[in-house]
Design an enzyme around this catalytic site. Structure first.
Site, PDB file in Angstrom:
ATOM      1  N   HIS A 181       0.849  -1.204   0.000  1.00 14.09           N
ATOM      2  CA  HIS A 181       0.000   0.000   0.000  1.00 14.09           C
ATOM      3  C   HIS A 181       0.876   1.241   0.000  1.00 14.09           C
ATOM      4  CE1 HIS A 181      -3.726   2.170   0.408  1.00 14.09           C
ATOM      5  NE2 HIS A 181      -3.245   2.860   1.429  1.00 14.09           N
ATOM      6  N   HIS A 230       1.003   5.519  -1.359  1.00 13.87           N
ATOM      7  CA  HIS A 230       0.580   6.754  -2.025  1.00 13.87           C
ATOM      8  C   HIS A 230       1.869   7.526  -2.287  1.00 13.87           C
ATOM      9  CE1 HIS A 230      -3.581   5.922  -0.969  1.00 13.87           C
ATOM     10  NE2 HIS A 230      -3.266   5.873   0.317  1.00 13.87           N
ATOM     11  N   ARG A 252      -4.995  15.805   6.300  1.00 12.38           N
ATOM     12  CA  ARG A 252      -5.496  15.702   4.925  1.00 12.38           C
ATOM     13  C   ARG A 252      -5.440  17.041   4.199  1.00 12.38           C
ATOM     14  NH1 ARG A 252     -11.506  13.591   3.212  1.00 12.38           N
ATOM     15  NH2 ARG A 252     -12.070  15.572   4.187  1.00 12.38           N
ATOM     16  N   HIS A 264     -11.638   3.878  -3.088  1.00  9.91           N
ATOM     17  CA  HIS A 264     -10.935   4.660  -2.079  1.00  9.91           C
ATOM     18  C   HIS A 264     -11.482   4.358  -0.691  1.00  9.91           C
ATOM     19  CE1 HIS A 264     -10.033   8.010   0.583  1.00  9.91           C
ATOM     20  NE2 HIS A 264      -8.885   8.067  -0.073  1.00  9.91           N
ATOM     21  N   ARG A 268     -16.698   6.271   1.901  1.00  9.35           N
ATOM     22  CA  ARG A 268     -16.955   7.713   1.861  1.00  9.35           C
ATOM     23  C   ARG A 268     -16.900   8.251   0.439  1.00  9.35           C
ATOM     24  NH1 ARG A 268     -12.860  10.252   3.409  1.00  9.35           N
ATOM     25  NH2 ARG A 268     -11.435   8.606   4.045  1.00  9.35           N
ATOM     26  N   HIS A 326      -9.657   1.134   1.219  1.00  8.46           N
ATOM     27  CA  HIS A 326      -9.472   1.646   2.579  1.00  8.46           C
ATOM     28  C   HIS A 326     -10.718   1.268   3.371  1.00  8.46           C
ATOM     29  CE1 HIS A 326      -6.781   5.092   0.885  1.00  8.46           C
ATOM     30  NE2 HIS A 326      -6.001   4.203   1.482  1.00  8.46           N
ATOM     31  N   GLU A 347     -10.725   2.972   8.475  1.00  8.46           N
ATOM     32  CA  GLU A 347      -9.504   3.594   8.980  1.00  8.46           C
ATOM     33  C   GLU A 347      -9.821   4.572  10.104  1.00  8.46           C
ATOM     34  OE1 GLU A 347      -5.673   6.209   7.316  1.00  8.46           O
ATOM     35  OE2 GLU A 347      -7.351   5.744   5.978  1.00  8.46           O
ATOM     36  N   HIS A 404      -5.930  -1.204   6.242  1.00  7.59           N
ATOM     37  CA  HIS A 404      -6.077  -0.727   7.623  1.00  7.59           C
ATOM     38  C   HIS A 404      -6.999  -1.644   8.433  1.00  7.59           C
ATOM     39  CE1 HIS A 404      -3.803   2.740   6.460  1.00  7.59           C
ATOM     40  NE2 HIS A 404      -4.759   3.195   5.675  1.00  7.59           N
ATOM     41  N   ASP A 414       2.221   3.079   3.050  1.00  5.01           N
ATOM     42  CA  ASP A 414       1.118   4.034   2.951  1.00  5.01           C
ATOM     43  C   ASP A 414       1.594   5.459   2.700  1.00  5.01           C
ATOM     44  OD1 ASP A 414      -1.324   5.285   3.105  1.00  5.01           O
ATOM     45  OD2 ASP A 414      -1.844   4.588   5.079  1.00  5.01           O
TER      46      ASP A 414
END
Length: 451
Positions: free
Chosen positions: A59, A61, A82, A210, A213, A237, A240, A274, A325
């Site tokens: 995982h 990003h 974020r 993703h 949400r 995800h 999390e 997660h 991650d």
């Protein structure tokens, strides 16, 4: 033609063996594994230390690597973190993304990683405008992995909403998230179908949701069906944050895990990333469906997310893998060690996993989660992807050779990696990347361009 690598010590699960010759064929696969070879055969490449199967970073990003240090200032939560992440995402172009990812993947190679699962949701230009090549950002990542000499599973990610609103629709994307969104899961599927593996042997294509949400419930099945039709890995995800669970319960009357199960997302090709805040019923659903779990302990602790129920998930039937991650650090030994040590802190008991089990999560099981079932083991027929950890560094010196696996997991770090071989090709030799000699400068320049 074959080439031989001679390992001073090699982890041939479950044991560490001295004097192992790994014969690699012209196709970059292990042709033979010979034990009891006391000295390097003529012409062999010598690997001093402990040779392990290549590590799989399940995982990633890549662009989060530019946040290192910046997000360590002050306090806050996942949600304040974020906002900083968005500011970096806003500045990326295909060219700058390639430069950054090239450095990140080279850093992974230096850490013994031979395959990465890139959870890729930064698809479009600012404002959501498509590039002339609608997959320009994904192609930049694929090219970066090739430059760095590692394999990549591009987990192209559906991210079409800003949050949960109703069973039918989600909140519209905010101005930052327009870069992530294709509008609908159907439009996502059309775009990602244009991506092709072709003859690029270092590439696998997969899909990702993703989160519940970011993909409305009625569109979850579209992503799952796209992956199922291609036999591709599917990642998501999952739970999390407790806020995600609360919102899902409020809108759908069920947990995110239950919602994914209702829409056909869970299953043996799926990995939940997660899986932190799960109920007992959630754990049974994940394990009973054969859905895997990717733990990312260094990010989960950095973001104060919590400690996921990894032992219970594994007992229920969920295979564990590991990822870095957000790249607070890139060190799969630390991820493996942290999974065990986190559980010790929570349970007040030791020894939840053996070193062998943790290495398997970092190698074979991670590769399988990314669609590379033929990697992650030192055995005939497997891809010739392996890494060597020094046994004479300040961290590892004095180890009993038969316990070298324990030393690797519980004492070594990424800086102890001396060699990384991918497909029989020496990508890292004596601690230096063979095609990107100055990885620190490459990273510094790429990160500076985004600040």
């Amino acid at each position: 033609m074959t080439h031989t690598y001679w390992a001073e010590h090699a982890w041939l699960e479950p044991n560490v063996e001295p004097g192992v010759a790994l014969d690699v064929d012209a196709d970059g696969r292990i042709a033979a594994v010979r034990t009891g070879v006391a000295a390097p055969p003529p012409g062999a490449t010598v690997l001093r230390g402990l040779t392990l199967p290549g590590l799989a970073n399940a995982h990633s990003h890549a662009f989060h690597r530019a946040l290192r240090s910046t997000v360590q200032v002050g306090s806050g939560t996942f949600w304040t973190w974020r906002e900083v992440m968005y500011s970096v995402a806003d500045r990326l172009t295909p060219e700058t993304y390639h430069a950054l990812a090239r450095g990140v993947y080279a850093e992974m190679a230096l850490a013994g990683v031979t395959a990465v699962g890139e959870f890729h949701y930064l698809h479009h230009a600012p404002g959501g405008t498509r590039y002339a090549d609608p997959n320009a950002m994904g192609e930049a990542l694929i090219a970066a992995a090739a430059d760095a000499g590692i394999r990549i599973t591009l987990l192209d990610t559906a991210y079409v909403a800003a949050g949960l609103r109703s069973a039918a629709a989600g909140e519209p994307p905010n101005r930052h998230q327009l870069r992530f969104s294709d509008g609908t899961a159907e439009a996502w599927a059309e775009r990602v179908s244009l991506l092709k593996e072709g003859d690029r042997e270092h590439v696998r294509l997969g899909a990702a949701i993703h989160s519940v949400r970011a993909v409305p419930a009625r569109q979850l099945g579209t992503v799952a069906e796209w992956a199922a039709a291609r036999g591709a890995p599917l990642h998501v995800h999952l739970s999390e944050q407790t806020a995600e669970n609360d919102a899902c319960l409020a809108v759908h009357g069920r947990t995110p895990t239950q919602l994914l199960a209702d829409h056909g997302v869970l299953g043996p090709r799926t990995t939940g990333v997660h899986n932190t805040h799960l109920t007992d019923a959630d754990i049974a659903l994940v394990g009973g469906s054969g859905t895997g779990t990717c733990m990312c302990p260094t990010t989960e602790r950095d973001l104060a997310d919590g400690i996921g129920p990894a032992p219970a998930l594994q007992r229920a039937g969920s295979t564990l893998s590991l990822g870095s991650d957000s790249h607070a650090v890139i060190d799969l030994f630390e991820e493996a060690r942290a999974m065990e040590l986190n559980e010790r802190l929570r349970s007040h008991t030791r020894g939840h996993w053996t070193a062998a089990a943790l290495l398997r999560a970092a190698s074979a099981d991670g590769h399988a989660a990314l669609g590379w079932a033929d990697a992650g083991a030192l055995e005939p027929g497997a891809l010739a992807d392996f890494t060597t950890v020094a046994l004479d560094s300040v961290r590892t010196a004095g180890a009993v050779p038969r316990l070298a696996a324990e030393v690797a997991v519980f004492a070594a770090s990424a800086v102890d990696v001396r060699h990384t071989v991918v497909g029989g090709r020496h990508v890292v030799r004596d601690g230096t990347h063979t095609s990107i000699p100055d990885v620190p400068s490459a990273l510094a320049e790429a990160v500076a361009a985004l600040h």
